[in-house]
Design a protein around this motif. Structure first.
Motif, PDB file in Angstrom:
ATOM      1  N   ALA A 136       0.769  -0.766  -0.144  1.00  0.00           N
ATOM      2  CA  ALA A 136       0.030  -0.007   0.249  1.00  0.00           C
ATOM      3  C   ALA A 136       0.717   1.331  -0.090  1.00  0.00           C
ATOM      4  N   GLN A 137       2.427   1.091   0.565  1.00  0.00           N
ATOM      5  CA  GLN A 137       2.606   2.487   0.785  1.00  0.00           C
ATOM      6  C   GLN A 137       3.591   2.489  -0.901  1.00  0.00           C
ATOM      7  N   LYS A 138       3.234   3.515  -0.971  1.00  0.00           N
ATOM      8  CA  LYS A 138       4.053   4.366  -2.635  1.00  0.00           C
ATOM      9  C   LYS A 138       5.362   4.823  -2.104  1.00  0.00           C
ATOM     10  N   PHE A 139       5.968   4.518  -3.338  1.00  0.00           N
ATOM     11  CA  PHE A 139       7.554   5.080  -3.692  1.00  0.00           C
ATOM     12  C   PHE A 139       7.895   6.074  -4.078  1.00  0.00           C
ATOM     13  N   ALA A 140       8.857   7.253  -4.519  1.00  0.00           N
ATOM     14  CA  ALA A 140       9.354   7.613  -5.968  1.00  0.00           C
ATOM     15  C   ALA A 140      10.847   7.798  -5.439  1.00  0.00           C
ATOM     16  N   LEU A 141      11.074   7.911  -6.994  1.00  0.00           N
ATOM     17  CA  LEU A 141      13.033   9.247  -6.762  1.00  0.00           C
ATOM     18  C   LEU A 141      13.053   9.958  -7.914  1.00  0.00           C
ATOM     19  N   ILE A 142      13.525  10.663  -6.675  1.00  0.00           N
ATOM     20  CA  ILE A 142      14.566  12.221  -8.364  1.00  0.00           C
ATOM     21  C   ILE A 142      16.387  11.993  -7.463  1.00  0.00           C
ATOM     22  N   ASP A 143      16.265  12.596  -9.279  1.00  0.00           N
ATOM     23  CA  ASP A 143      17.408  12.755  -9.318  1.00  0.00           C
ATOM     24  C   ASP A 143      17.860  14.379  -9.258  1.00  0.00           C
ATOM     25  N   THR A 144      18.690  14.986  -7.750  1.00  0.00           N
ATOM     26  CA  THR A 144      18.633  15.950  -7.995  1.00  0.00           C
ATOM     27  C   THR A 144      19.827  16.713  -8.606  1.00  0.00           C
ATOM     28  N   ASP A 170      10.460   7.303 -10.962  1.00  0.00           N
ATOM     29  CA  ASP A 170      11.478   8.373 -11.558  1.00  0.00           C
ATOM     30  C   ASP A 170      10.485  10.094 -12.067  1.00  0.00           C
ATOM     31  N   ILE A 171      10.201  10.919 -10.815  1.00  0.00           N
ATOM     32  CA  ILE A 171       9.444  12.077 -10.965  1.00  0.00           C
ATOM     33  C   ILE A 171      10.703  12.808 -10.710  1.00  0.00           C
ATOM     34  N   SER A 172      11.553  13.102 -11.542  1.00  0.00           N
ATOM     35  CA  SER A 172      12.434  14.231 -11.592  1.00  0.00           C
ATOM     36  C   SER A 172      12.262  15.194 -13.138  1.00  0.00           C
ATOM     37  N   ASP A 228      16.407  10.174  -2.898  1.00  0.00           N
ATOM     38  CA  ASP A 228      17.494  11.250  -4.244  1.00  0.00           C
ATOM     39  C   ASP A 228      18.126   9.781  -4.400  1.00  0.00           C
ATOM     40  N   ARG A 229      18.167   9.677  -5.466  1.00  0.00           N
ATOM     41  CA  ARG A 229      19.127   9.176  -6.171  1.00  0.00           C
ATOM     42  C   ARG A 229      20.720   9.288  -6.108  1.00  0.00           C
ATOM     43  N   ALA A 230      20.779  11.148  -6.088  1.00  0.00           N
ATOM     44  CA  ALA A 230      21.929  11.688  -6.559  1.00  0.00           C
ATOM     45  C   ALA A 230      22.809  11.034  -4.934  1.00  0.00           C
ATOM     46  N   SER A 231      22.123  10.756  -3.781  1.00  0.00           N
ATOM     47  CA  SER A 231      22.715  11.041  -2.330  1.00  0.00           C
ATOM     48  C   SER A 231      22.485   9.442  -1.897  1.00  0.00           C
ATOM     49  N   ALA A 232      21.656   8.866  -2.705  1.00  0.00           N
ATOM     50  CA  ALA A 232      21.362   7.195  -1.945  1.00  0.00           C
ATOM     51  C   ALA A 232      22.336   6.013  -2.956  1.00  0.00           C
ATOM     52  N   PHE A 248      19.262  -0.636  -8.568  1.00  0.00           N
ATOM     53  CA  PHE A 248      18.543  -0.052  -9.825  1.00  0.00           C
ATOM     54  C   PHE A 248      16.983  -0.182  -8.898  1.00  0.00           C
ATOM     55  N   ALA A 249      16.500   1.411  -9.961  1.00  0.00           N
ATOM     56  CA  ALA A 249      15.314   1.645  -9.620  1.00  0.00           C
ATOM     57  C   ALA A 249      14.219   1.486 -11.048  1.00  0.00           C
TER      58      ALA A 249
END
Length: 171
Positions: free
Chosen positions: A20-28, A158-160, A143-147, A152-153
């Motif tokens: 039920a939990q939703k996740f998103a990813l960004i690349d700053t 990815d909502i960048s 944040d992909r840049a700091s994680a 792989f994701a």
């Protein structure tokens, strides 16, 4: 039998809750590369750093010249004159160190300038990410840049590009 059914029900409930939990990813890094204000801020920081570095190097060169002159004159100087020249050289070297700390230290001018130029951009990104996460019900935005542990994701999380679009930059 009863324990097995209870255990299966418990596992099913945990599985449904986890899904039920939703996740998103960004690349700053990607987002910042596509924001012109970030490039301008970096250019301004580079120019300021270069200017301050040349100022520090100029004074360091003066200290070096003072020392070389002292070395060449040491034989003809009295004890008092030697002490005075040594103090002048030490004072000049200290001023180089102080100036370097003033410009490039942890609380120096470069740090303050970076803060004043970058903080508004980072705040805008944070506000947009928070807005998107709230609207779409994301429990976590990573944040992909700091994680660095993300191997792989899926690009679908990815909502960048959406962040860039909301900031007014299309890509």
């Amino acid at each position: 039998m009863r324990k097995t059914v209870l255990l299966m029900f418990l596992l099913l409930a945990v599985g449904v809750t986890a899904n039920a939990q939703k996740f998103a990813l960004i690349d700053t890094e990607y987002i910042l590369k596509n924001i012109p204000a970030y490039d301008r801020a970096n250019e301004e920081l580079a120019q300021a750093s270069k200017k301050w570095q040349s100022e520090v190097e100029k004074i360091a060169e003066e200290a070096k010249t003072m020392y070389k002159n002292y070395q060449s004159q040491i034989a003809s100087l009295s004890e008092v004159q030697r002490g005075k020249k040594e103090e002048e050289i030490v004072a000049k070297e200290k001023s180089v160190s102080d100036l370097r700390r003033q410009y490039f230290g942890p609380e120096g001018e470069l740090y303050k300038k970076r803060e004043s130029l970058m903080q508004p951009i980072q705040d805008d990104i944070y506000d947009v990410v928070k807005e998107i996460a709230t609207e779409k019900g994301y429990a976590v935005v990573v944040d992909r840049a700091s994680a660095s542990s993300i191997i792989f994701a899926s690009p679908s999380i990815d909502i960048s590009n959406e962040v860039l679009a909301r900031l007014g930059y299309s890509n």
